[in-house]
Write a protein that holds these residues in place. Structure first.
Motif: not given
Length: 725
Positions: A588-607
């Motif tokens: 579950p902790d790893q899934i939380t980090r992967v989910s946070a990374w997915a959100a980070l990717y979507k935040e920064f992919r326009p840049l």
């Protein structure tokens, strides 16, 4: 001199000047823009472009023209090689006409038509300097009518470079370690790289760069060439004691032709692949900026947000169990995946890599209801669906090979050794081509496939087409063109279809295949230590949105190295991000980090997918500092990474490349996927502050003085977000 005598193209700080008064035009200058030259200035450029006549040499100056031959005293690599029945081997082309025009988007185009009465060829050369400063060079050779066939042995596009370009950089590699840089001095003779694999290969030269000694990412004058072709290739940098006309050496490339591969019958034409030449006065980052902006200006360059992707290979391999795949799909949707790609193993007889390749029908024993249950669930969850193909290959243990042995691209005497249990299908065989088109078209239509992972897992050895009477004809060029035509046709039938170029990972990455594809798979290695280097150098030519970069397992299948999920997640952020593991096995902790990374990717992919890539020149090879800047350096995201230990306890002040000293900035360290470990009880003071929120730093401090960077543990990385105040 007038523009009728000197053609001068200018764009984006690059100048390209050609003297049209010589029997065969000569390049007077290629490099930094010389500014707006008056007729007197053009005359001076031409006057200073004439070489001397040394003692004990030819009695006239040795020229280096746009189509160099021995007739001009050039004893280096000729522009073209060939013969007509053993004769006509000393070409003497002459300029027939020249046309110059400005391009609407900026830059210009020069078309030179040469007549050669020895080889009886009409030669058309096109130099296109685009708005980004990239000079694309193409050549067409047409055989004149009513003459015997002309056997063409080679065509090389070459441009001159100056004496200060005394060091060359290109690339080598192997499977799981693609695009490894290598440097050497450019001495007398030819530095030649030939590719005979039927594709650029994992040891592809990729980009041949010549520059001032010691050139780096941020400094030094450099000249480069890339061969935009997906078959056999040839690159060269050549320096002779006589020089190259008024210049010192040449840079060039083209298709490597096999003996007998191109025979020009009367009226037939040979179109050489485009060679892309670029100059930069700002080091390797200046080169990459030109190539990236050129690619982003293409009409079909992907502009929609690059979907976060899950590929099933490392999760399930050939075990295509529907329940397992549905569980994987459900978990993928929860963490934020936007595209699911079903990899190898879905078609008839494909339970391992020994059988089935070529039989592109869904395996009813594994998928009794077809792919519909999986595809329907993927779409219900709001994701796109992709499918793996390897159209150019075949297993002998397949219905296709048993029914059509004549479709193999192999000698009539026998098929030779297998590679990964497979052989090559002759896609240039029209019946084979039609079979592939029909099967792929029907599957794409039936399942509304959004994306194809197009693989190419073996080299083309003894690549000859089986023809009647036991005649075997060289087939690499025809195979390459047929693969292009298949991709083009599928995209015409399915305008929204996206294609990834994968070839055992990064074995087919070039600007020829990228005219037809939307992404490359940089490497089969998901080890982030290897990926730091692979992605760095893949990005020398390609912008990040074209480079597949996936988060893989804790223990990398390619190297067995164990790394933290934070390091793997940050490394895979800088590209077209994806996932290459079984998400259902994560905690579950790893899934939380992967989910946070997915959100980070979507935040920064326009840049990340529109900005300028910058890389720092560091003395320590175990440290990496790179980033992506928005236009005007309004925002940036940097990665500070360490892959191994080094003697120094501290890194000292390191400037952040690309930022403007004329602006002030705010920065913070993003810990969405975890904080990096370091070799200190207390990090530098700015790090402690930036871990808790924004800190203000003047532009001169960031751009010139630099920040004392923390000494990270090996295989650790840190994200620094920067915004202009």
């Amino acid at each position: 001199m007038s523009s009728d005598e000197v053609a001068y193209l200018r764009a984006a700080g690059v100048g390209f000047a050609v003297d049209l008064t010589t029997p065969v035009p000569t390049v007077l200058h290629w490099g930094e823009d010389l500014g707006e030259l008056s007729p007197e200035g053009l005359a001076a450029l031409a006057l200073t472009g004439g070489p001397a006549v040394p003692i004990n040499s030819l009695d006239v100056p040795r020229l280096f023209s746009v189509w160099p031959t021995e007739a001009e005293g050039w004893v280096g690599t000729p522009a073209h090689l060939g013969h007509r029945g053993g004769a006509a081997t000393t070409p003497r082309p002459r300029l027939a006409r020249a046309e110059r025009r400005d391009l609407d988007e900026g830059g210009g185009e020069l078309v030179l038509v040469l007549d050669d009465d020895v080889s009886d060829l009409d030669i058309t050369l096109v130099y296109r300097l685009d708005a980004h400063g990239v000079l694309a060079v193409t050549a067409k050779l047409k055989a004149r009518a009513a003459r015997p066939d002309y056997d063409l042995a080679g065509v090389t596009a070459m441009l001159p470079i100056p004496r200060r370009a005394a060091e060359v950089l290109d690339f080598t590699g192997r499977w799981l370690r693609e695009r490894s840089p290598q440097r050497r001095a450019l001495t007398h003779g030819a530095h030649v790289r030939e590719v005979r694999r039927g594709k650029p290969g994992t040891d592809s030269p990729y980009l041949l760069v010549a520059g001032v000694p010691g050139f780096g990412f941020r400094s030094g004058e450099v000249w480069a060439v890339h061969v935009g072709w997906s078959g056999d290739q040839r690159y060269l940098a050549e320096r002779l004691p006589e020089g190259a006309g008024a210049h010192s050496a040449v840079l060039g490339g083209g298709e490597l032709l096999r003996p007998g591969e191109v025979r020009l019958s009367p009226g037939a034409e040979y179109h050489a692949p485009t060679c892309y030449f670029a100059w930069s006065g700002d080091g390797l980052d200046g080169l990459s900026a030109r190539f990236h902006s050129m690619l982003r200006a293409r009409p079909r360059h992907p502009v929609s947000p690059r979907p976060l992707l899950l590929n099933t290979w490392d999760a399930v391999h050939f075990d295509h169990d529907l329940d397992r795949l549905l569980a994987l799909t459900e978990t993928a949707a929860k963490v934020g995946v936007e595209r699911v790609v079903l990899d190898d193993g879905w078609f008839r007889g494909r339970r391992d890599d020994t059988a089935g390749l070529g039989d592109w029908y869904v395996d009813e024993t594994v998928w009794p209801a077809g792919l519909t249950p999986l595809v329907a669930r993927v779409r219900e969850l709001g994701m796109q669906f992709g499918l793996w193909f390897e159209p150019e290959m075949v297993n002998l243990d397949s219905d296709l090979a048993r029914a059509h042995p004549e479709w193999l691209l192999a000698p009539s005497a026998g098929v030779g050794p297998p590679s990964r249990q497979q052989y090559v299908l002759n896609v240039a065989n029209e019946d084979a081509w039609e079979y592939l088109l029909n099967r792929m078209h029907e599957l794409i239509s039936e399942y509304r496939i959004d994306y194809i992972k197009w693989d190419h897992n073996r080299e083309l050895l003894e690549a000859v087409s089986r023809e009647r009477g036991g005649r075997d004809r060289p087939g690499v060029r025809a195979q390459t063109l047929a693969a292009y035509r298949l991709m083009d046709r599928l995209r015409a039938l399915h305008p929204g279809l996206e294609i990834e170029s994968c070839a055992s990972g990064g074995g087919r990455i070039d600007l020829g295949v990228l005219r037809r594809t939307d992404r490359v798979w940089a490497s089969d290695s998901s080890d982030p230590v290897e990926r730091q280097m692979i992605q760095r150098w893949t990005g020398q030519l390609l912008p990040l949105e074209l480079i597949g970069a996936h988060f893989g397992a804790e223990r990398a299948p390619s190297t067995r190295r164990v790394t933290t999920d934070t390091f793997r997640l940050i490394t895979s952020l800088f590209g077209h991000a994806g996932i290459e593991l079984d998400l259902t096995r994560l905690t579950p902790d790893q899934i939380t980090r992967v989910s946070a990374w997915a959100a980070l990717y979507k935040e920064f992919r326009p840049l990340l997918h529109s900005g300028e890539v910058v890389r720092a020149d560091l003395a320590d090879d175990e440290e990496f500092l790179y980033g992506v800047l928005a236009p005007g350096s309004a925002a940036a995201l940097y990665c500070w990474a360490r892959v191994a230990t080094s003697p120094e306890l501290q890194s000292g002040r390191v400037p952040l490349p690309g930022l403007s000293p004329g602006h002030d900035y705010r920065l913070r360290i993003r810990t969405d996927v975890g904080a990096p470990g370091g070799r200190h009880r207390q990090p530098p003071a700015w790090v402690s502050a930036a871990l808790t929120g924004w800190i203000d730093v003047p532009g001169p401090v960031l751009a010139h003085a630099g920040l004392p960077m923390p000494t990270l543990d090996p295989q650790q990385a840190m994200l620094i977000e920067v915004r202009r105040r």
